[in-house]
Motif scaffolding. Structure first.
Motif, PDB file in Angstrom:
ATOM      1  N   ASP A  80       0.847  -1.431  -0.107  1.00 34.19           N
ATOM      2  CA  ASP A  80      -0.331  -0.400   0.238  1.00 34.19           C
ATOM      3  C   ASP A  80       0.944   1.598  -0.053  1.00 34.19           C
ATOM      4  O   ASP A  80       0.909   2.148  -0.498  1.00 34.19           O
ATOM      5  CB  ASP A  80      -0.530   0.350   1.786  1.00 34.19           C
ATOM      6  CG  ASP A  80      -1.984  -1.068   0.975  1.00 34.19           C
ATOM      7  OD1 ASP A  80      -2.359  -1.530   0.407  1.00 34.19           O
ATOM      8  OD2 ASP A  80      -1.999  -2.224   2.306  1.00 34.19           O
ATOM      9  N   ASN A  90     -12.309  11.489  -4.742  1.00 36.85           N
ATOM     10  CA  ASN A  90     -11.544  11.271  -4.430  1.00 36.85           C
ATOM     11  C   ASN A  90     -10.232  11.678  -4.104  1.00 36.85           C
ATOM     12  O   ASN A  90      -9.320  11.958  -3.496  1.00 36.85           O
ATOM     13  CB  ASN A  90     -10.607   9.957  -5.014  1.00 36.85           C
ATOM     14  CG  ASN A  90     -11.921   8.668  -4.479  1.00 36.85           C
ATOM     15  OD1 ASN A  90     -12.943   8.350  -3.744  1.00 36.85           O
ATOM     16  ND2 ASN A  90     -11.555   7.363  -4.923  1.00 36.85           N
ATOM     17  N   PRO A 120     -11.870   4.851  -0.635  1.00 37.41           N
ATOM     18  CA  PRO A 120     -11.312   3.861   0.417  1.00 37.41           C
ATOM     19  C   PRO A 120     -10.259   4.131   1.065  1.00 37.41           C
ATOM     20  O   PRO A 120      -9.435   4.833   1.551  1.00 37.41           O
ATOM     21  CB  PRO A 120      -9.849   3.369  -0.887  1.00 37.41           C
ATOM     22  CG  PRO A 120     -10.445   3.688  -2.007  1.00 37.41           C
ATOM     23  CD  PRO A 120     -11.308   4.982  -2.310  1.00 37.41           C
ATOM     24  N   ALA A 174      -6.875   4.066   1.249  1.00 35.66           N
ATOM     25  CA  ALA A 174      -6.007   5.018   0.980  1.00 35.66           C
ATOM     26  C   ALA A 174      -6.003   6.804   1.593  1.00 35.66           C
ATOM     27  O   ALA A 174      -5.186   6.940   1.733  1.00 35.66           O
ATOM     28  CB  ALA A 174      -6.722   5.389  -1.050  1.00 35.66           C
ATOM     29  N   SER A 212      -6.366   4.623  -6.038  1.00 36.43           N
ATOM     30  CA  SER A 212      -7.891   4.481  -5.298  1.00 36.43           C
ATOM     31  C   SER A 212      -8.723   4.648  -6.521  1.00 36.43           C
ATOM     32  O   SER A 212     -10.127   4.365  -6.451  1.00 36.43           O
ATOM     33  CB  SER A 212      -8.340   5.420  -4.366  1.00 36.43           C
ATOM     34  OG  SER A 212      -7.672   6.962  -5.071  1.00 36.43           O
ATOM     35  N   HIS A 221      -8.073   0.992  -8.696  1.00 31.55           N
ATOM     36  CA  HIS A 221      -9.016   0.453  -8.068  1.00 31.55           C
ATOM     37  C   HIS A 221      -8.068  -0.920  -7.247  1.00 31.55           C
ATOM     38  O   HIS A 221      -8.872  -1.568  -7.258  1.00 31.55           O
ATOM     39  CB  HIS A 221      -9.344   0.106  -9.027  1.00 31.55           C
ATOM     40  CG  HIS A 221     -10.667   0.859  -9.773  1.00 31.55           C
ATOM     41  ND1 HIS A 221     -12.126   1.346  -9.789  1.00 31.55           N
ATOM     42  CD2 HIS A 221     -11.219   0.647 -11.671  1.00 31.55           C
ATOM     43  CE1 HIS A 221     -12.297   2.047 -10.144  1.00 31.55           C
ATOM     44  NE2 HIS A 221     -12.340   1.879 -11.227  1.00 31.55           N
ATOM     45  N   TRP A 236      -7.140  -0.617  -4.221  1.00 34.68           N
ATOM     46  CA  TRP A 236      -8.011  -0.829  -3.775  1.00 34.68           C
ATOM     47  C   TRP A 236      -9.743  -0.911  -3.807  1.00 34.68           C
ATOM     48  O   TRP A 236     -10.707  -1.732  -2.590  1.00 34.68           O
ATOM     49  CB  TRP A 236      -8.070   0.036  -2.152  1.00 34.68           C
ATOM     50  CG  TRP A 236      -7.405  -0.007  -1.605  1.00 34.68           C
ATOM     51  CD1 TRP A 236      -6.169  -0.336  -0.792  1.00 34.68           C
ATOM     52  CD2 TRP A 236      -6.065   1.199  -1.545  1.00 34.68           C
ATOM     53  NE1 TRP A 236      -5.240   0.237  -0.596  1.00 34.68           N
ATOM     54  CE2 TRP A 236      -4.658   0.955  -0.898  1.00 34.68           C
ATOM     55  CE3 TRP A 236      -6.258   2.351  -2.514  1.00 34.68           C
ATOM     56  CZ2 TRP A 236      -3.577   2.106  -0.925  1.00 34.68           C
ATOM     57  CZ3 TRP A 236      -5.393   3.482  -3.043  1.00 34.68           C
ATOM     58  CH2 TRP A 236      -3.845   3.157  -1.919  1.00 34.68           C
TER      59      TRP A 236
END
Length: 579
Positions: free
Chosen positions: A166, A469, A510, A513, A572, A576, A578
């Motif tokens: 991550d 986002n 998410p 993120a 994110s 995509h 997560w």
């Protein structure tokens, strides 16, 4: 909630004012929370044993071992002449990569001395960029900075699991962007102020070095080994058995056991110590925990007229002399056979109790000298430390063992193999950091329990109409950045995290993120010297002013912010990651 807001406000004022030590401010905050029963006492006390807190403390203690690894010096010094641009690219690039798996304070601590003494480039051009790239490089892994570690631990408590993968993609993009930014901006913005161009006069010492067995230098000439192109040393003599060669021809072929007498500035001793196969201070390297002292032989010293060998100096003073200076006079022969005179300046490697030795005060005048090199681990110790840390990194990346347990095993192994002892542990234990971490965890508990995270997130979304986002990530970054300029990076991370998770729940971002973005923002401390520990470490050696941090730091902050926000938005959103 009113009482909680007052407690948080008073803590912020105390920390911002700078009049109260950070450890004292957090301790007072913890006591106030306990006395007012704002957080259950059991929860407060359990925070002191938080696994991520233990892990950070263990890594800080072990960082002293990493700082004494000889191969770190070789990241900077090379016997081959190189341009300033090549030195910057190599040094800062390697510092960025190493910071991904080593505590950035350890990286800066290990490299700032050699950087400050580099014979080919001014310290101002390397030290602040070193601090910046070490901070950015730490974002590549989930354990690269203490803020990352604490974010991962606190996110897990909230049911959000984040790990190595991550961080690695966004961290790599951000670290590379900062690396490029300092390469371009530092040469222009870090020029020495007018009136400060004068260089310090060199302190010319005579240093003895031996060509060790199986050295790569054997069978090659001085010129082929690039020993004729060193920055601040030159070979004055070569001693082979009972024969003394002076001057030494460039085509002289070196043999095992040859003793080379170098003359040069002892502040740049790292340049010699970085040469593979050349034994400098070899006897000293066999003992850990030594410090470098400078002492002038007193007029009535019992050493006057004796040599280091005949006086049995090592046994008498529990220390070793590795360099001698006698004004502008040229010395000849092995250091152990030089007859000492009153006024000789000796560079001595000894323990921290060297000053307390009963014979020292009567034989020497001790003086302070800046820029002396630190002693390194012996070859055996360096191999053990490197293998231990390499194994630790592999296990941490693949998450094969609980991280806090890994760090405990790391410190335990260092003590078992003699890399650290009980005295070292007590001296290195970061009590102030422990109080700051503990206080930061209690602060996060208070913010969450009082519902302040939801209130702040709701107000920002309603007032500024945050949606999508990209906008959410930008808001989280700015919030965490503002907090880190007021608090420490750890306090900013654990305080911003619950608010970031509330943003995620309100906007659909998410949560992974949001948590990673909080960590990135909490480490975005580039504008002020007191914002991060490594900035303070390089401030005096680099002779920086507050304006230097504002000039270079503002460029780095913009690049760091754009790179981290955009890369996490791509992960994110379009990718995509997560999802």
């Amino acid at each position: 909630m009113g009482i909680d807001l007052i407690l948080v406000g008073v803590l912020l004022v105390a920390l911002i004012s700078g009049r109260v030590p950070m450890a004292g401010a957090f301790l007072a905050f913890i006591l106030a929370v306990l006395l007012l029963e704002r957080v259950p006492s059991r929860t407060v006390l359990e925070s002191l044993g938080e696994p991520t807190l233990v892990a950070v403390l263990c890594l800080v203690v072990f960082s002293s071992v990493l700082g004494r690894l000889t191969w770190l010096r070789r990241l900077l010094f090379s016997r081959k002449p190189a341009s300033e641009g090549a030195i910057r690219r190599r040094f800062l690039g390697m510092a960025t990569l190493v910071s991904a798996v080593m505590p950035n304070t350890a990286v800066v601590g290990a490299l700032m001395g050699p950087a400050a003494r580099n014979p080919r480039i001014a310290p101002r051009q390397l030290l602040l960029p070193l601090s910046y790239v070490a901070l950015a490089g730490g974002m590549i892994t989930h354990f690269g900075t203490s803020a990352n570690l604490m974010t991962v631990g606190q996110a897990a408590r909230a049911g959000v699991e984040i790990g190595f993968m991550d961080f690695v993609l966004a961290g790599s993009v951000t670290a590379f962007a900062v690396y490029l930014a300092v390469l371009v901006a530092a040469p222009r913005l870090m020029r020495a102020p007018k009136g400060n161009e004068a260089a310090r006069l060199p302190e010319l010492f005579h240093v003895e070095a031996r060509v060790i067995d199986a050295s790569p230098l054997v069978g090659r000439s001085l010129a082929e080994n690039h020993l004729r192109s060193l920055g601040h040393f030159y070979v004055a003599e070569l001693i082979r058995g009972d024969a003394l060669l002076s001057p030494v021809r460039p085509d002289e072929i070196l043999q095992s056991g040859d003793v080379l007498i170098f003359v040069g500035d002892v502040r740049f001793l790292d340049e010699l110590m970085a040469i593979p196969g050349l034994g400098v201070m070899e006897e000293v390297r066999q003992r850990s925990g030594l410090q470098v002292h400078h002492a002038v032989v007193a007029q009535d010293s019992a050493l006057v007229g004796l040599t280091l060998k005949s006086s049995n100096f090592r046994a008498a003073f529990s220390a070793s002399v590795f360099a001698i200076r006698r004004g502008d006079e040229r010395l000849s022969g092995k250091l152990g056979e030089v007859e000492l005179k009153a006024g000789d300046l000796l560079a001595i490697a000894g323990g921290s109790d060297f000053f307390a030795h009963p014979e020292v005060q009567s034989n020497f005048h001790l003086i302070a000298r800046d820029g002396t090199p630190t002693t390194a681990l012996s070859p055996r110790e360096a191999i053990i430390a490197t293998v231990m840390f390499g194994l630790f990194v592999v296990l941490a990346i693949f998450e094969l063992t609980e991280f806090a347990l890994l760090t405990l095993l790391l410190v335990g192994g260092a003590m078992a193999f003699g890399l650290l002892n009980g005295r070292d542990f007590r001296a290195l234990f970061p009590f102030d950091l422990m109080m700051a971490l503990w206080g930061s965890l209690v602060l996060a508990r208070l913010v969450t329990q009082a519902g302040l995270d939801g209130v702040v997130a709701g107000m920002v979304v309603d007032v500024f109409g945050v949606a999508g986002n990209l906008a959410t990530l930008a808001v989280i970054f700015v919030l965490a950045w503002l907090l880190t300029e007021l608090l420490s990076n750890v306090a900013a991370a654990v305080t911003a995290l619950p608010i970031a998770l509330q943003f995620a729940s309100l906007t659909g971002l998410p949560p992974e993120a949001a948590a990673v973005m909080a960590a990135f923002g909490a480490s975005a401390s580039f504008l002020v010297p007191y914002g991060y520990q490594t900035h303070l470490m390089v401030m005096s050696p680099g002779n920086y002013r507050f304006s230097d941090f504002l000039k270079l730091g503002s460029v780095v902050l913009v690049v760091y912010g754009l790179a981290s926000v955009v890369s996490l938005w791509v992960l994110s959103g379009p990718l995509h990651w997560w999802g």
